[in-house]
Write an enzyme that holds these catalytic residues in place. Structure first.
Site, mmCIF file in Angstrom:
data_model
loop_
_atom_site.group_PDB
_atom_site.id
_atom_site.type_symbol
_atom_site.label_atom_id
_atom_site.label_comp_id
_atom_site.label_asym_id
_atom_site.label_seq_id
_atom_site.Cartn_x
_atom_site.Cartn_y
_atom_site.Cartn_z
ATOM 1 N N LYS A 62 102.245 21.147 -0.795
ATOM 2 C CA LYS A 62 100.862 20.662 -0.838
ATOM 3 C C LYS A 62 100.020 21.469 0.145
ATOM 4 O O LYS A 62 100.475 21.785 1.246
ATOM 5 C CB LYS A 62 100.842 19.167 -0.490
ATOM 6 C CG LYS A 62 99.468 18.503 -0.620
ATOM 7 C CD LYS A 62 99.535 17.006 -0.292
ATOM 8 C CE LYS A 62 98.180 16.324 -0.484
ATOM 9 N NZ LYS A 62 98.221 14.882 -0.181
ATOM 10 N N SER A 120 96.003 11.777 -3.645
ATOM 11 C CA SER A 120 95.500 13.131 -3.504
ATOM 12 C C SER A 120 96.541 14.216 -3.794
ATOM 13 O O SER A 120 96.179 15.378 -3.979
ATOM 14 C CB SER A 120 94.981 13.338 -2.080
ATOM 15 O OG SER A 120 96.044 13.223 -1.156
ATOM 16 N N SER A 139 98.821 8.365 -1.517
ATOM 17 C CA SER A 139 98.725 9.673 -2.182
ATOM 18 C C SER A 139 100.036 10.325 -2.591
ATOM 19 O O SER A 139 100.005 11.364 -3.256
ATOM 20 C CB SER A 139 97.956 10.647 -1.297
ATOM 21 O OG SER A 139 96.589 10.416 -1.443
HETATM 22 N N1 GLN Z 1 93.197 7.301 -2.317
HETATM 23 C C1 GLN Z 1 93.253 7.081 -0.904
HETATM 24 C C2 GLN Z 1 92.060 7.707 -0.230
HETATM 25 O O1 GLN Z 1 91.285 8.269 -0.911
HETATM 26 C C3 GLN Z 1 94.533 7.557 -0.326
HETATM 27 C C4 GLN Z 1 94.539 9.014 -0.072
HETATM 28 C C5 GLN Z 1 95.805 9.451 0.587
HETATM 29 O O2 GLN Z 1 96.777 8.721 0.660
HETATM 30 N N2 GLN Z 1 95.746 10.628 1.147
HETATM 31 O O3 GLN Z 1 91.892 7.615 0.935
#
Ligand code: GLN
Length: 492
Positions: A78, A163, A187
């Site tokens: 990532k 994400s 995410s």
């Molecule tokens: N969807 C969540 C956010 O937008 C979690 C994102 C994540 O875990 N990095 O903050």
């Protein structure tokens, strides 16, 4: 013969050890798959030369009988993990052209264990999002398509979740055998569920955050995403471990997670948190949850009802704490030290800061910086931030109380299957995706998603297992029980 890209990591290890194929062949097959699937936009940077050299090194180690546990396994990283000499952007324009001088601890551990890096995976900007629509490098497209009522595949493009959407898409599309993800509020788990793969967020502190671009430091955790629970266990063992360079790293032994997998749940009590049964819950997801409980029972577990009374405050608390920490972490992007710099003609230093940040950050990141700055401001700090911290403690205490009567919790991973691009244009609708994943993040608990079934239109659905602190072994074991019972073989 099974295509090399269809093998599990365990299968690749066995094939490499038996000399059925070489690491060079395995990597070449994945590089070809990467080229063929460029339409998914899963990678921000492809690193075929690095991969080929690492594969050659793996073959040399295999020949000498000195192969490390992940020798020759092709992985995607990532783009939140700093990779030495390879551009790292966190999905943001503000980091375009940033070439780290160092390797993150977690990616460094995987490489030290012999893994091959195929490239840097696309993601929501600074890991903020649930759909991969916020990446400055374009959205990632899910390899899955929904079935229309006529039984044919619709051509609507679906989100891979976020994400870690690049990670999810690459692993599901068989471009990478596995990938690193990060999980701040879901995410790893939500994108894994959306594309029908497994992913585990370990206990906060298990994986070092050193060299991982920070979003919300008290929540960020790295973890693996792969096509089987066993593969997740293999990768997790390599990724975990104490790191003096991260002050929140846990100095505890790392078990060989794969060796502990049995799928036997005798003696385990699995809790069903009643507050997760939301009004208007999707009927297929509710049924799948019940089915999952039956599967765990069949594997020897007893099912108990539990209550996590502060669950409904988890989303609001998360969307105060995460932006607060983000606004502070993102203050470092000022055009001086990294990536983009915009100098307005005739402007002073402050003008350069503002112009750089205005041009470098996307809309969602700006929204979070503004919310975070607001809740941390002198006049509102106590009303929002302090209050959110108190409720976060209550949420953590809910889990501590639940552990008096159970060892694991089973819930759905997400309230729906993958949706189409633009479907959740309202940020609040997007934030609701995290309703089942955020509580475990706030409490720092290990949690994983395992594919368990399909929606009526043929899209993957995941179940989430949450465990006690540092009990990833039991989480993975329950994951294996679900994987075996579900027999999930659908693929994009
Ligand atoms: N969807 C969540 C956010 O937008 C979690 C994102 C994540 O875990 N990095 O903050």
């Amino acid at each position: 013969m099974t295509a090399l890209t269809d093998l599990t990591i365990a299968g690749m290890k066995a094939g490499l050890a038996a000399r059925d194929f070489s690491a060079a062949e395995l990597t070449a097959a994945h590089l070809a798959a990467m080229e063929g699937a460029r339409g998914l936009n899963a990678f921000i940077v492809e690193t075929p030369d690095i991969a080929t050299a690492q594969a050659a090194a793996a073959d040399a180690a295999l020949a000498k009988g000195e192969a490390k546990p992940l020798a020759g396994i092709p992985l995607g990283i990532k783009d939140l993990f700093c990779t030495k000499g390879v551009q790292t952007t966190a999905g943001s324009k503000i980091l375009q052209g940033f070439i780290p001088q160092y390797e993150s601890t977690v990616s460094g551990k995987l490489l030290a264990d012999g893994a091959v890096m195929l490239g840097k995976l696309n993601m929501d900007e600074f890991a903020m999002g649930s759909s991969n629509e916020t990446s400055a490098y374009g959205k990632v497209i899910s390899p899955w398509k929904a079935r229309d009522s006529d039984g044919l595949h619709s051509n609507r493009e679906l989100v891979p979740g976020g994400s870690s959407g690049g990670s999810a898409a690459a692993v599901a599309a068989r471009i990478a055998a596995g990938a690193t993800g990060t999980d701040t509020g879901g995410s790893i788990r939500q994108p894994a569920a959306f594309v029908g793969i497994s992913g585990i967020k370990p206990t906060y502190g298990r994986c070092s955050r050193w060299g991982v671009v920070a979003f919300a430091s008290s929540l960020d955790q790295a973890g693996p995403m792969a096509r089987t629970v066993d593969d997740c266990a293999l990768l997790l063992t390599s990724m975990c471990g104490y790191d003096a360079k991260d002050s929140t790293s846990l100095n505890v032994p790392v078990p060989d997670f794969a060796a502990l997998l049995t799928g036997d749940l005798r003696g385990k009590r699995v809790g069903v948190p009643k507050e997760y049964r939301l009004d208007g819950m999707d009927a297929t997801i509710a049924r799948l949850w019940d089915q999952g409980l039956e599967w765990l029972k069949a594997a020897g577990a007893t099912i108990v009802d539990v209550s996590l009374p502060h669950t409904r405050y988890a989303l609001p608390v998360y969307y105060i704490i995460a932006p607060a920490e983000a606004s502070s972490n993102l203050a470092r992007y000022d055009g001086v030290r990294y990536g983009l710099r915009v100098t307005p003609p005739g402007g002073n230093l402050a003008d350069m800061y503002s112009a750089t940040r205005a041009a470098g950050f996307g809309a969602e990141v700006k929204r979070r910086i503004m919310i975070g700055t607001y809740v941390l401001s002198a006049g509102f700090y106590d009303a929002y931030y302090t209050q959110a911290q108190k409720v976060r403690t209550l949420i953590a205490q809910d889990f501590e109380r639940a552990w008096e009567s159970c060892d694991l919790l089973l819930t759905p991973t997400a309230p729906s299957a993958a949706f189409a691009f633009g479907d959740k244009a309202d940020p609040l609708a997007m934030y609701l995706n995290d309703v089942f994943t955020v509580p475990a993040s706030l409490a720092g608990l290990p949690a994983m998603s395992v594919p368990a079934g399909l929606s009526p239109d043929g899209l993957p659905l995941g179940l989430q297992i949450i465990g006690k602190p540092l009990d990833e072994a039991s989480v993975l074991n329950a994951g294996l029980a679900i994987e075996r019972a579900a027999g999930f073989t659908a693929r994009p």
